[in-house]
Structures are given as structure tokens and as C-alpha cells.
Design an enzyme around this catalytic site. Structure first.
Site, PDB file in Angstrom:
ATOM      1  N   TYR A 195     -11.505   4.674  -9.700  1.00 25.13           N
ATOM      2  CA  TYR A 195     -11.026   5.123  -8.384  1.00 25.13           C
ATOM      3  C   TYR A 195     -10.980   6.650  -8.279  1.00 25.13           C
ATOM      4  O   TYR A 195     -10.449   7.172  -7.305  1.00 25.13           O
ATOM      5  CB  TYR A 195      -9.592   4.629  -8.138  1.00 25.13           C
ATOM      6  CG  TYR A 195      -9.406   3.137  -8.213  1.00 25.13           C
ATOM      7  CD1 TYR A 195     -10.118   2.279  -7.379  1.00 25.13           C
ATOM      8  CD2 TYR A 195      -8.471   2.589  -9.091  1.00 25.13           C
ATOM      9  CE1 TYR A 195      -9.908   0.915  -7.436  1.00 25.13           C
ATOM     10  CE2 TYR A 195      -8.261   1.220  -9.149  1.00 25.13           C
ATOM     11  CZ  TYR A 195      -8.984   0.388  -8.320  1.00 25.13           C
ATOM     12  OH  TYR A 195      -8.766  -0.960  -8.379  1.00 25.13           O
ATOM     13  N   TYR A 251      -1.705  -1.254 -12.434  1.00 26.73           N
ATOM     14  CA  TYR A 251      -3.154  -1.335 -12.619  1.00 26.73           C
ATOM     15  C   TYR A 251      -3.607  -0.568 -13.866  1.00 26.73           C
ATOM     16  O   TYR A 251      -4.672   0.026 -13.891  1.00 26.73           O
ATOM     17  CB  TYR A 251      -3.886  -0.853 -11.356  1.00 26.73           C
ATOM     18  CG  TYR A 251      -3.346  -1.499 -10.097  1.00 26.73           C
ATOM     19  CD1 TYR A 251      -3.555  -2.855  -9.858  1.00 26.73           C
ATOM     20  CD2 TYR A 251      -2.567  -0.781  -9.182  1.00 26.73           C
ATOM     21  CE1 TYR A 251      -3.022  -3.467  -8.735  1.00 26.73           C
ATOM     22  CE2 TYR A 251      -2.023  -1.398  -8.056  1.00 26.73           C
ATOM     23  CZ  TYR A 251      -2.258  -2.734  -7.841  1.00 26.73           C
ATOM     24  OH  TYR A 251      -1.725  -3.343  -6.736  1.00 26.73           O
ATOM     25  N   ARG A 285      -8.424   3.479 -14.090  1.00 24.37           N
ATOM     26  CA  ARG A 285      -8.262   4.070 -12.760  1.00 24.37           C
ATOM     27  C   ARG A 285      -8.998   5.403 -12.564  1.00 24.37           C
ATOM     28  O   ARG A 285      -9.628   5.605 -11.530  1.00 24.37           O
ATOM     29  CB  ARG A 285      -6.773   4.218 -12.411  1.00 24.37           C
ATOM     30  CG  ARG A 285      -6.048   2.854 -12.375  1.00 24.37           C
ATOM     31  CD  ARG A 285      -4.628   2.945 -11.851  1.00 24.37           C
ATOM     32  NE  ARG A 285      -4.612   3.205 -10.434  1.00 24.37           N
ATOM     33  CZ  ARG A 285      -4.423   4.377  -9.882  1.00 24.37           C
ATOM     34  NH1 ARG A 285      -4.155   5.427 -10.617  1.00 24.37           N
ATOM     35  NH2 ARG A 285      -4.477   4.527  -8.581  1.00 24.37           N
ATOM     36  N   GLY A 291       0.830  -1.185   0.000  1.00 29.83           N
ATOM     37  CA  GLY A 291       0.000   0.000   0.000  1.00 29.83           C
ATOM     38  C   GLY A 291       0.870   1.243   0.000  1.00 29.83           C
ATOM     39  O   GLY A 291       0.385   2.349   0.211  1.00 29.83           O
ATOM     40  N   GLU A 339       4.967  -6.641   0.283  1.00 28.04           N
ATOM     41  CA  GLU A 339       4.461  -7.011  -1.047  1.00 28.04           C
ATOM     42  C   GLU A 339       4.157  -5.766  -1.880  1.00 28.04           C
ATOM     43  O   GLU A 339       3.005  -5.497  -2.222  1.00 28.04           O
ATOM     44  CB  GLU A 339       3.169  -7.819  -0.904  1.00 28.04           C
ATOM     45  CG  GLU A 339       3.308  -9.034  -0.026  1.00 28.04           C
ATOM     46  CD  GLU A 339       1.959  -9.580   0.441  1.00 28.04           C
ATOM     47  OE1 GLU A 339       1.911 -10.720   0.893  1.00 28.04           O
ATOM     48  OE2 GLU A 339       0.953  -8.840   0.357  1.00 28.04           O
ATOM     49  N   PRO A 340       5.158  -4.983  -2.234  1.00 32.92           N
ATOM     50  CA  PRO A 340       4.878  -3.759  -2.989  1.00 32.92           C
ATOM     51  C   PRO A 340       4.471  -4.059  -4.434  1.00 32.92           C
ATOM     52  O   PRO A 340       5.090  -4.872  -5.108  1.00 32.92           O
ATOM     53  CB  PRO A 340       6.220  -3.025  -2.964  1.00 32.92           C
ATOM     54  CG  PRO A 340       7.243  -4.100  -2.800  1.00 32.92           C
ATOM     55  CD  PRO A 340       6.595  -5.169  -1.977  1.00 32.92           C
ATOM     56  N   GLY A 341       3.404  -3.415  -4.874  1.00 28.49           N
ATOM     57  CA  GLY A 341       2.991  -3.520  -6.274  1.00 28.49           C
ATOM     58  C   GLY A 341       3.234  -2.181  -6.940  1.00 28.49           C
ATOM     59  O   GLY A 341       4.214  -1.948  -7.650  1.00 28.49           O
ATOM     60  N   CYS A 375     -18.467   4.309 -25.986  1.00 28.51           N
ATOM     61  CA  CYS A 375     -19.878   4.641 -25.919  1.00 28.51           C
ATOM     62  C   CYS A 375     -20.317   4.557 -24.467  1.00 28.51           C
ATOM     63  O   CYS A 375     -21.146   3.716 -24.080  1.00 28.51           O
ATOM     64  CB  CYS A 375     -20.671   3.663 -26.756  1.00 28.51           C
ATOM     65  SG  CYS A 375     -21.562   4.519 -28.021  1.00 28.51           S
ATOM     66  N   GLU A 376     -19.731   5.370 -23.643  1.00 25.24           N
ATOM     67  CA  GLU A 376     -19.940   5.345 -22.198  1.00 25.24           C
ATOM     68  C   GLU A 376     -19.106   6.517 -21.694  1.00 25.24           C
ATOM     69  O   GLU A 376     -18.094   6.835 -22.295  1.00 25.24           O
ATOM     70  CB  GLU A 376     -19.391   4.035 -21.638  1.00 25.24           C
ATOM     71  CG  GLU A 376     -19.484   3.848 -20.154  1.00 25.24           C
ATOM     72  CD  GLU A 376     -20.694   3.036 -19.733  1.00 25.24           C
ATOM     73  OE1 GLU A 376     -21.280   3.392 -18.718  1.00 25.24           O
ATOM     74  OE2 GLU A 376     -21.036   2.058 -20.416  1.00 25.24           O
TER      75      GLU A 376
HETATM   76  C1  PLP Z   1      -2.766  -5.479  -4.135  1.00 24.11           C
HETATM   77  C2  PLP Z   1      -1.982  -6.097  -3.066  1.00 24.11           C
HETATM   78  C3  PLP Z   1      -0.700  -5.640  -2.787  1.00 24.11           C
HETATM   79  C4  PLP Z   1      -0.057  -4.475  -3.495  1.00 24.11           C
HETATM   80  O1  PLP Z   1      -0.653  -3.264  -3.230  1.00 24.11           O
HETATM   81  P1  PLP Z   1       0.007  -1.944  -3.827  1.00 24.11           P
HETATM   82  O2  PLP Z   1      -0.841  -0.842  -3.324  1.00 24.11           O
HETATM   83  O3  PLP Z   1      -0.021  -2.055  -5.317  1.00 24.11           O
HETATM   84  O4  PLP Z   1       1.396  -1.862  -3.328  1.00 24.11           O
HETATM   85  C5  PLP Z   1       0.023  -6.308  -1.813  1.00 24.11           C
HETATM   86  N1  PLP Z   1      -0.500  -7.355  -1.147  1.00 24.11           N
HETATM   87  C6  PLP Z   1      -1.741  -7.823  -1.387  1.00 24.11           C
HETATM   88  C7  PLP Z   1      -2.242  -8.984  -0.631  1.00 24.11           C
HETATM   89  C8  PLP Z   1      -2.519  -7.208  -2.350  1.00 24.11           C
HETATM   90  O5  PLP Z   1      -3.752  -7.665  -2.585  1.00 24.11           O
END
Ligand code: PLP
Length: 401
Positions: A303, A357, A299, A221, A260-262, A329-330
Site C-alpha cells: 500500500y 494488517y 503494508r 475506515g 465496524e472499526p478494525g 530475495c525480492e
Molecule cells: C476491512 C473492513 C472494515 C475495517 O476497516 P478498517 O479500515 O480497518 O477500519 C470494516 N468493514 C468491512 C466490511 C471491512 O471489509
């Protein structure tokens, strides 16, 4: 700071066409180095939450720089294996999945996080203590950019509520489950460090129940800047506070800390380039219509998120205010009352922070093609996914028999 220049983006769009996703692999490396510098201790490990972007070349790049991977579906687990990750570096954070899928993940040898009492009980009854597990706890705290991306609060479907601790402990005891990890992930876009600290406090109150604990997974997050004035997560301060907390805790000081960085790894590495089809000078706004929509970048509509958008064909023109919309068309507004360098039809608009994303949430809505993807490595652009063609729209449809 790693960044692709206007000229590089223009040239790439000319070469591969639009709409086009472009990723900068060195930027991903840079982001990982920031994390490693902040969280310098060897007991800290990172697993890329690949639901942000799963192109196989991105996954391989991430593997090559030494990051593990966190998967949210069994197919992501299989993609990770396909990309060459070893099972010991793969997490499967399951949510709402069938027990069969958990068994499949077990058979692939990856680390499994369970998030329901029901699957926990089934797992225990079937496997006892023969395969270790991690448990996703819902700490009942609020965190994240908005309610849709908050996952730790007391109405969220994610995790096992902390209030059900006794039931967890009963199942673990009765079926002799080996709990090696505790997991929380409270949402996305969390700039308030206290959210992480509060989550840790919740876990610290229960760690003594789990004598085999090897790691605490704090999810992610981490927020990045989408525009000037945004407050990104201060990862240096966060690391300092987390290390202090762990060092001062009798049990936790001996366990590994996982993340777990995304978004943090891939958001800023991505650029989404579109072309202006039509400009409408209406009374209420000048509508700039590009050759895309929420079918490619959802997004803003989903969001209400902000993406910086620049006219890369005319970067230094007079600033004007525009409504930037798509061709669906939206209603597909990317930005409203947005100041941008003067546009004309045919100009290329680039959306920044499009790595996380972006493509991953794209669809074929309106029977439009999904965009192509390009990855820069050593200053060279490589086409890593071709654009859909017409046959792709029909390929899974069958004749009546
Ligand atoms: C989506 C998710 C993440 C990554 O979140 P980010 O905001 O992209 O860093 C990490 N762990 C879990 C379990 C998730 O579902």
C-alpha cells in the site's frame, strides 16, 4: 495515552527473540473508549473488523471490553465463536462468497450481510422471510487512503451498486426477504468526514423501501495517525454530524447505527520488532537490512504505507538517513531516505502502528518463519503465538502415493 516504553519493548524482544509482534491490550481498550465517548448514544454499536488481527487472545480481549465482531470469512466467524462471542454479536460481511458459505453462516445464527444480487436471490428463494438479512450497498462514492483500499467507488467489486436498487427491490418483494440492515463500507484510512456523510445520504434516499429496517451499518475506515502531521479521522466531529443527520431523518432516527472499526482499534496497539542483520554503505544509500521483509509486514510494499521506525537499541544517537530493507530475495523496502538514530548491526528496529494488517497479512514467503506474537496485559508480556519451526513448513505436504 497508553504506550509501551522503549525499555519494555527491548526487554520483550530480548525475552522472546525477533522478529516479534507485540500488542498492548490496554491501548485497544483506550481506543474503544474514545469511540464510546464520541458515539455516546445507546443506539450506536461497534463490531471489531477482525480481519485486521485475529489472534484469539486479542479477540477475547475485545469481547471482554464489550465490543461485537465483524467477520469477512466463515473461518473468522468460527474463530469468533471459538473466542466466545455470542452469535448475536457477530456480523458476517460476505463478499464474493459461495451461497453454501452463507448458508453455513445462517446455521451458526450470525447477522449476515449480502453483497450480490445473485446470493440475495438464492437466499430469498431458499429461506424467504425466515431469516433477516442486511444488504451491502455500493454507494458509488470515492473514499479511502488509496485506490486499493477504496471499496465504495463505481468500479469497486464490493456491494450491490445503488444503481441496481430496482433489482434489489424486485428480489426482496418476490421472495419476501426481511431486510433488517443496510450496510456501506467505503474504504480504509478515510480522514475526510464528508465521505461518511455522503454515504449516509445515499442510504437515506432508499431507507423508506425497507420498512423492517433495524440498523444502518456504516462500516469503518477510521484513519489513525501513522506519523506526525497525519490527519486522523475526527471521530468527535463525525459523531456529531452523524447524530445530527440521523436525528433529522424521519425513518433513520429510529434505527441503530453500527460501525465496524478494525484499524482504529488495533493499529496503534501493535509494535513489530526486528533486528539488523547487515548494513551496506553503498553510494546511493546506507542499506539497513533487518531479519524480516514483506513476508511479515507487507503494508509498505503493498500500500506504500508509512510506518514510523525507531532504533530502540540506540534511541538517542545522531540522526542519519537510511534505506530500511529486509532479507527477502525480492525488493522489500520498508522505508527509503528515512532519518533514524544511528544504527549498527545487531540493533533492534521497532515498527509502530503494526497491530492492524501486520501479522494478519504475513506469509511464509522464502520459507521464512512467521513471527511470534506477544500481548501485554497489566504490564505483563504473554507469548500468545509461538514462532514457526521448521516442521511447520512441511506439515501439510504429503508423500507421493
Ligand atoms: C476491512 C473492513 C472494515 C475495517 O476497516 P478498517 O479500515 O480497518 O477500519 C470494516 N468493514 C468491512 C466490511 C471491512 O471489509
Amino acid at each position: 495515552m497508553q504506550q509501551l516504553s522503549n525499555e519494555q519493548l527491548l526487554k520483550t524482544a530480548q525475552q522472546f527473540g525477533t522478529p516479534l509482534y507485540v500488542y498492548h491490550s490496554e491501548k485497544i481498550t483506550e481506543q474503544y473508549q474514545k469511540l464510546k465517548t464520541a458515539f455516546y448514544k445507546p443506539n450506536t454499536r461497534f463490531f471489531y473488523a477482525c480481519k485486521a488481527l485475529t489472534n484469539i487472545h486479542i479477540l477475547q480481549h475485545i469481547k471482554n471490553i464489550g465490543v461485537g465482531i465483524d467477520c469477512s470469512s466463515i473461518n473468522e466467524v468460527k474463530l469468533a465463536l471459538h473466542a466466545g462471542f455470542e452469535p448475536k454479536n457477530i456480523l458476517y460481511t460476505s463478499n464474493g462468497v459461495s451461497f453454501e458459505e452463507i448458508v453455513e453462516a445462517k446455521n451458526l445464527g450470525v447477522t449476515i450481510t449480502i453483497d450480490s444480487l445473485s446470493n440475495l436471490e438464492k437466499f430469498g428463494q431458499t429461506f424467504g422471510n425466515t431469516y433477516p438479512l442486511s444488504l451491502r450497498i455500493r454507494p458509488n462514492i470515492m473514499g479511502g487512503g488509496n485506490i486499493q483500499i477504496s471499496t465504495g467507488h463505481d468500479e469497486s467489486k464490493f456491494g450491490i451498486p445503488i444503481t441496481q436498487l430496482q433489482q434489489i427491490l424486485n428480489i426482496v418483494k418476490q421472495t419476501n426477504i426481511n431486510v433488517e440492515g443496510l450496510h456501506i463500507h467505503t474504504g480504509s484510512d478515510i480522514s475526510d468526514i464528508d465521505v461518511f456523510i455522503k454515504g449516509i445520504e445515499v442510504l437515506f434516499e432508499i431507507v423508506h423501501h425497507f420498512p423492517n429496517l433495524k440498523f444502518i451499518d456504516l462500516g469503518s475506515g477510521f484513519k489513525v495517525k501513522y506519523k506526525d502531521g497525519d490527519k486522523a479521522t475526527d471521530i468527535n466531529l463525525l459523531a456529531q454530524k452523524i447524530y445530527e443527520d440521523f436525528d433529522n431523518h424521519a425513518v433513520a432516527k429510529d434505527v441503530e447505527i453500527w460501525f465496524e472499526p478494525g484499524k482504529f482499534l488495533v493499529s496503534e496497539s501493535g509494535y513489530f520488532i526486528t533486528k539488523i542483520n547487515v548494513i551496506k554503505h553503498n553510494e546511493e544509500a546506507i542499506f539497513v537490512g533487518v531479519n524480516s521483509g514483506f513476508n511479515h509486514l507487507i503494508r509498505p510494499m503493498f500500500y506504500n504505507s508509512y510506518h514510523t521506525i525507531k532504533n530502540i537499541s540506540n534511541p538517542n544517537g545522531v540522526e542519519k538517513e537510511y534505506a530500511i530493507t529486509g532479507n527477502l530475495c525480492e525488493t522489500d523496502t520498508f522505508a527509503w531516505q528515512r532519518k533514524m538514530s544511528e544504527t549498527k548491526e545487531g540493533d533492534l528496529l521497532c515498527f509502530y502502528n503494526a497491530g492492524a494488517y501486520g501479522f494478519e497479512m504475513s506469509s511464509n514467503f522464502n520459507s521464512r518463519f512467521k513471527p511470534a506474537e506477544v500481548m501485554f496485559k497489566n504490564d505483563e508480556p504473554h507469548l500468545i503465538r509461538k514462532r514457526d519451526v521448521f516442521e511447520d513448513l512441511l506439515k501439510n505436504q504429503l508423500p507421493l502415493d
